[in-house]
Each structure stands twice: as C-alpha cells, then as structure tokens.
Design a protein around this motif. Structure first.
Motif, mmCIF file in Angstrom:
data_model
loop_
_atom_site.group_PDB
_atom_site.id
_atom_site.type_symbol
_atom_site.label_atom_id
_atom_site.label_comp_id
_atom_site.label_asym_id
_atom_site.label_seq_id
_atom_site.Cartn_x
_atom_site.Cartn_y
_atom_site.Cartn_z
ATOM 1 N N ASP A 132 -17.934 63.364 102.075
ATOM 2 C CA ASP A 132 -16.585 63.586 101.535
ATOM 3 C C ASP A 132 -16.627 64.829 100.651
ATOM 4 O O ASP A 132 -17.704 65.292 100.257
ATOM 5 C CB ASP A 132 -16.094 62.365 100.746
ATOM 6 N N ASP A 133 -15.436 65.346 100.339
ATOM 7 C CA ASP A 133 -15.409 66.588 99.564
ATOM 8 C C ASP A 133 -15.705 66.360 98.087
ATOM 9 O O ASP A 133 -16.279 67.196 97.426
ATOM 10 C CB ASP A 133 -14.055 67.280 99.726
ATOM 11 N N THR A 150 -12.314 55.959 96.492
ATOM 12 C CA THR A 150 -12.436 56.192 97.935
ATOM 13 C C THR A 150 -13.851 55.881 98.410
ATOM 14 O O THR A 150 -14.042 55.142 99.380
ATOM 15 C CB THR A 150 -12.074 57.652 98.279
HETATM 16 P P1 AMP Z 1 -11.534 59.051 94.211
HETATM 17 O O1 AMP Z 1 -11.194 58.045 95.246
HETATM 18 O O2 AMP Z 1 -10.770 58.840 92.942
HETATM 19 O O3 AMP Z 1 -12.990 59.218 93.945
HETATM 20 O O4 AMP Z 1 -11.012 60.443 94.757
HETATM 21 C C1 AMP Z 1 -11.744 61.124 95.719
HETATM 22 C C2 AMP Z 1 -10.929 61.335 96.956
HETATM 23 O O5 AMP Z 1 -9.666 61.898 96.634
HETATM 24 C C3 AMP Z 1 -11.631 62.270 97.897
HETATM 25 O O6 AMP Z 1 -11.597 61.698 99.183
HETATM 26 C C4 AMP Z 1 -10.823 63.554 97.857
HETATM 27 O O7 AMP Z 1 -10.612 64.049 99.152
HETATM 28 C C5 AMP Z 1 -9.518 63.176 97.202
HETATM 29 N N1 AMP Z 1 -9.179 64.086 96.087
HETATM 30 C C6 AMP Z 1 -10.002 64.772 95.308
HETATM 31 N N2 AMP Z 1 -9.319 65.477 94.380
HETATM 32 C C7 AMP Z 1 -8.017 65.222 94.582
HETATM 33 C C8 AMP Z 1 -6.822 65.650 93.972
HETATM 34 N N3 AMP Z 1 -6.818 66.498 92.949
HETATM 35 N N4 AMP Z 1 -5.667 65.180 94.454
HETATM 36 C C9 AMP Z 1 -5.644 64.327 95.474
HETATM 37 N N5 AMP Z 1 -6.747 63.894 96.097
HETATM 38 C C10 AMP Z 1 -7.924 64.316 95.673
#
Ligand code: AMP
Length: 485
Positions: free
Chosen positions: A360-361, A368
């Motif tokens: 993942d990025d 996620t």
């Molecule tokens: P999390 O689930 O909170 O760890 O967020 C990570 C996921 O959200 C990754 O799959 C990203 O592709 C996506 N993501 C990361 N930064 C952002 C952002 N600023 N806004 C929306 N999605 C994001």
C-alpha cells in the motif's frame, strides 16, 4: 480549507483541486470536465464561477462533479469565456455550502472570485486581527482571509492589493482568481501544492494536475513556478514574481498518494515514480513470498515496481468495489471500518495457501492495513507481509493534505514491532526517506534543504506554523493552569 477548530480534530484537513479556463466560450463546460478529472482530490463538494461581460455567475453543490455539473441547465447558468472551479475534500462535519469554493466577494475593484488548493497556516491569527478591525467573515474557510486582506490593503491596483495579501499569508496555496479584468493563477513561494498551465487553441487553462488538461484535450505547457503569478487578460499573458526567490519545497505526498498516476509533475510521471518507490522497497525490504498484491488502487504502481524488481509475480488478490468512496472520507471510526469492508474483497481462489506481500502507499491510522491483513488471513493466506511505499507518517500536515492530528497517526504512537503486531502482519516495512528521494531521482542530504516538503515523514516543516504554535501554547498554558489549580 476550514479554520474552525483545525488542530484538535482529525477531520478538518482537506486537499482540493482547482481548474480554470480563460478565453473559450462556454468555459464552464470545460471546467466541469477538468474538475471531473480532479475528483480524486476532493469529493465532498464542487463549485464553478464564470465571468460573462463583467457579470459573475456561480454554482456550488455538495457531492461529486458528476450529477451536479453535467446538467445542461447548470452549465447554461454559467455563461462566458472565463471560468474557474474547485473540488473540495473534507471529512469534516462542517459541510456548509458557504465553504464551497470558488468564494466570491464584491470588492471596491469589482467582483473577485477565488479557488484555493492548500492551507494557510496563519489564517486564524490573520482572521482574528481582521475581525478586530471590522471584517465580517461569511465562511469558516481560510481562503476567505485572502479576500479580506485584498479588500483592506492600502495599495491601489487590484494586483498590488493581491500581492500585498499574499505577502501576509504563510503556508501552502495554489490559487486561481477571477476579476472583471481576467484571471490570475499563482503558487506559493515554496510551490507546496501543484499547479500547471496548458493551452486549448487560444484558451489558457490552469489545473492542479496535468490529467485534467488531458481530459479536455489541452496541451501541457508548463508548471507554474513557485512564487509566480500568471496574469491572463484577454490575449495577453504575463508573469510577475513578487517574492524573494527561495528553493522550492513541493509536497512529496503528491508523488506517494495524492496525484493521479497518469499526471506529470515537472518532467516526471507520477506512475513511474510510484513504480520506482516499489522497486526501491523491494531492494530495501525483500521477503520470500509467492505473490505481490496491491491494495487497490493506491498501491498498484508500487506493487508493479516491487514485483518487477523482486521477480515475484504480481496478482490482483484484492478486488475493489468502485462504488464506494475513499475510506478516509467517512467521518467516525465505525463507518470508516465498515467502509474498508465494503470497499475491498479478497480474491480467495488466488490467496489460499500463499505467502503474500501486500503493498500500500501509506499507513495513516492503520485502519486499512489492519482490515486488509485480516481479509487476507480469512481468505487463507499462509503468510502476510506488508510493505509500505512511503516512510512512516509521523507528523500532521498543515499544508492541505488530510491527515489526522498526531495522536491518531499509528507511526507516531507505535514503533515498527508494535505496528506489525497491531496490523497482525508477519512482517512490516516502510520505504526509507532516502529511498523515497532515490525513487524521485534525487538525494536527501542532511546538510542542505530537501527538495520537497516531507514534513509528514520528518517533521521538518518548511514554513512557520503560526496557528499551530499558538494553539500548542494555549494548550500548554491550560495544562500548567490545571496543575497549579
Ligand atoms: P489508514 O487506513 O488510516 O492507515 O489510511 C491509509 C490508507 O488511506 C491508505 O490505503 C492510503 O491509500 C489512504 N490515504 C492515505 N493518505 C490519505 C489522505 N490524505 N486522504 C485520503 N486517503 C489517504
């Protein structure tokens, strides 16, 4: 970008997209198409303002561009050869239409419409001062501060007043402004947010990303330089550079996540850079496995890079429903968790019994990754190794990317081992900050200013953060006062 309560809430920071056309009859239709291509930058609301024979027309709506701006009567209500639009991303509960851009005001010089991508990090301080002097704000948007600074400037011409306003603000701003004389596009001196210029016949186009130029059939001319104002009046285009030159610090997270992979920044393709990051990740953190699987869609280019570098086959082990918005967009943890389940499903037949590498990025809160690892385990994966195509996100962004407050960032709370346990992975690794720069074809040297803003990873903020510092000072004072009491 909102200024109400921005630092103690994890839901107010937003990213946006802007698009402007000057010199093409029916400009609003092009703007609608351009905004559609920038929809990934903001899905909460959209707005378009057009200029026709000195008169401004605006339509703003909550929700997506499609459904709101693909209707004949809407486009017909926005006549003229000059138009600009904005898509807004916010997970905030404050979804008031009055915050949807372009913002518009009648100034002494006539109408003034403004669309902003970024975040002004001293907006609250300026706002307090302006209100004290009698300004009456109509929204909670930091962008409105610019309008009041222009309105109250002591300079004579509108351009000088605008420059005077810009010199008082700190933070990130890519702007498109419309006045009865024409259009101004500009980028902050550090160029934190992107802004490009293109041509469609005789028309000049400005857009957050080149993908929006592609969609309307425009040719990419160049990026707006950091600190540059491009002024379009009829057939004439000129540039002014009113700021002392400093080395640029464009946002590195645009490369990692925000920009669309089919956009070009500088002379580099976002897709290529993401593949390079994946390849770098394979070099830095190899692991024996059967499959490389992207978390769709944001992990796809990096996963291709990882697979190509490691020789491990790339497969689509997770299928994404395209009918659910981005996970992040839903407020409240409960819905956010639900959102991830709705969005991704395991390709069971492929996963069963396999050792997989998930790409993942980024990890922000960890929501996620936790869900996806669980999904892979439920589908029978033998081992789940998580690889992240950015360094750990340890610091909030104050320049317009939606990141929660620090306390909610997984990597700000836990070390690598704890994060691995938290997401229940067999192993976890992030690309290094040096590796990320390498993927961009650059080097991050400790002895010179980095070529990007990487504050979300390093905490090295390229501007002062007046509002944030003041909020922290107030919090510390409150804590001290509590202790004294
Ligand atoms: P999390 O689930 O909170 O760890 O967020 C990570 C996921 O959200 C990754 O799959 C990203 O592709 C996506 N993501 C990361 N930064 C952002 C952002 N600023 N806004 C929306 N999605 C994001």
């Amino acid at each position: 970008m909102l200024t109400t309560n921005p630092f103690d809430d994890d839901t107010l920071h937003e990213e946006c997209g802007i698009f402007g056309v000057s010199g093409s009859e029916g400009a609003a239709a092009l703007v609608a198409l351009g905004l559609h291509a920038l929809q990934h930058r903001g899905q909460e609301a959209a707005g378009i303002t057009s200029l026709d024979q000195g008169h401004f027309h605006t339509h703003r709506a909550m929700g997506h561009v499609a459904g709101n701006f693909d209707r004949d009567e809407v486009i017909r209500s926005l006549p003229g050869a000059v138009a600009a639009g904005h898509v807004r991303y916010s997970t905030s509960g404050d979804t008031a239409l009055r915050n949807v851009q372009p913002l518009y005001a009648e100034l002494q010089s006539g109408g003034f419409a403004i669309a902003h991508n970024g975040n002004i990090s001293n907006a609250m301080r300026l706002r307090r001062e302006l209100v004290r002097r009698g300004s009456i704000f109509q929204s909670t948007s930091d962008t409105e501060t610019i309008i009041h600074l222009v309105a109250t400037s002591n300079y004579r011409t509108l351009l000088d007043r605008f420059i005077d306003a810009l010199k008082q603000i700190e933070g990130a701003y890519s702007l498109i402004v419309m006045t009865p004389e024409g259009m101004i596009a500009c980028r902050d001196p550090l160029g934190i947010r992107p802004l490009v210029m293109g041509r469609l016949g005789d028309a000049v186009i400005f857009a957050s990303e080149t993908v929006a130029l592609d969609v309307v059939g425009a040719t990419f001319e160049r990026s707006i330089d950091p600190g540059e104002l491009v002024i379009v009046q009829g057939d004439t285009i000129r540039s002014v550079r009113p700021f002392p030159q400093v080395s640029a610090r464009p946002c590195i997270f645009e490369w990692v996540y925000f920009s669309r992979p089919d956009s070009i920044e500088g002379d580099r393709s976002v897709y290529d850079v993401r593949k390079n990051i994946g390849a770098q990740l394979a070099v830095e953190s190899p692991v024996e496995a059967d499959l490389v699987i992207p978390v769709p869609d944001s992990g796809v280019p990096a996963a291709i890079g990882y697979a190509q570098e490691s020789g491990i086959p790339f497969e689509l082990g997770i299928i994404r429903s395209h009918y659910v918005g981005r996970t992040f967009i839903q407020p409240g943890d409960k819905v956010r968790h639900l959102g991830v389940k709705l969005k991704h499903n395991a390709n069971r037949a492929l996963i069963k019994g396999k050792r997989i590498i998930l790409i993942d990025d980024s990890i922000v809160r960890g929501t996620t990754s936790l869900k996806i690892v669980q999904l892979m385990r439920e589908a029978g994966a033998a081992e789940v190794h998580m690889r992240i195509a950015s360094p750990p996100t340890r610091h909030s962004c104050f320049y317009g990317v939606d990141t929660p407050e620090r306390a909610k960032l997984l990597a700000a709370k836990l070390d690598l081992g704890e994060m691995t346990d938290f997401i229940h992975a067999d192993s976890l690794a992030f690309v290094s900050i040096d590796g990320l720069y390498k993927a961009l074809g650059e080097a991050r040297r400790a002895d010179i200013r980095p070529s990007h803003c990487d504050a979300c990873f390093t905490g090295d903020y390229p501007t002062t953060l007046t509002d944030q510092d003041e909020t922290e000072a107030v919090d510390q004072f409150a804590m001290l006062a509590e202790r004294v009491i």
